[in-house]
Design an enzyme around this catalytic site. Structure first.
Site: not given
Ligand code: ADP
Ligand code: ZN
Length: 222
Positions: A13, A88, A127, A162, A174
């Protein structure tokens, strides 16, 4: 154009969003990135969000929704944006519709990326991200390695893994949350007639950059 990225972790993404952003000038708005920046600066929001992120759980909407809203009001997001990591949940999708309609806008395209499960875990483990907070370029030691191992091509800073990608339990958590809470959004946007599903997979030699160039070509053709 107002675009949303959907797809499980490890589907690419961020890569696709970054490429579309580069080609169109519309900002890539990654909620995960905003959280990580706040965590590294130890802001109040960052300290609070980290309690959830470190365990692989979602940050509560009371924190996330207002943060996205204020980002969407910034001047650089007025011509278009690519939301990466938000919404999400169905609640977040509804909150987004509401805030956009207040702004006289709507979601115009939802890009949904699908990757075979066996490739996903592998992609998350391999990654790597740039440690320079102003760069944050993403690499993959197998699919998209840097020219010099461990060093960012763009800025020369060291790369790292990360924190939440190091922990297999957090990875599993996740993916579980994605299945349960985020995948219903696919139908939500399909019903609106704005969903575009793309397979990203090394097995068929169709990767994020291929998907991104196809999408940009279609945007430019309009
Ligand atoms: P990934 O898609 O690999 O989980 P992201 O960088 O998109 O990684 O997100 C990292 C973390 O940030 C998520 O696991 C979550 O805890 C939090 N997060 C990101 N976007 C949201 C969202 N829209 N709502 C709630 N928590 C979020
Ligand atoms: Zn860099």
């Amino acid at each position: 154009m107002n675009i949303i990225m959907l797809g499980a972790q490890g589907t690419g993404k961020g890569t696709v969003a970054g490429f579309i952003s580069q080609e169109t000038g519309w900002p890539q708005i990654s909620t995960g990135e905003i959280f990580r920046k706040n965590i590294s600066h130890q802001t109040q929001l960052g300290i609070e969000a980290d309690k959830y992120i470190s365990k692989g759980n979602l940050v509560p909407d009371e924190i996330t929704v207002p943060m996205v809203k204020s980002r969407l009001l910034q001047p650089d997001a007025q011509e278009g944006f690519i939301l990466d990591g938000f919404p999400r949940t169905l609640q977040q999708a509804e909150a987004l519709d509401e805030m956009l309609s207040e702004m006289g806008k709507k979601v115009e395209l939802v890009v949904n990326l699908e990757t075979p499960r066996e490739e996903i875990i592998d992609r998350m483990m391999t990654r790597r991200v740039c440690t320079n907070p102003n760069c944050k370029e993403t690499y993959n030691t197998k699919l998209h390695p840097p020219k010099v191992e461990g060093i960012c091509d763009k800025c020369g800073s060291p790369l790292k893994q990360r924190e939440d990608d190091k922990d297999p339990k957090a990875i599993e958590r996740r993916l579980e949350i994605y299945e349960e809470k985020t995948s219903p959004l696919i139908d939500f946007y399909k019903q609106k007639g704005i969903l575009r599903t793309e397979t990203v997979s090394i097995a068929i030699n169709h990767l994020g950059k291929d998907v991104a160039s196809e999408i940009v070509a279609d945007i430019n053709a309009k």
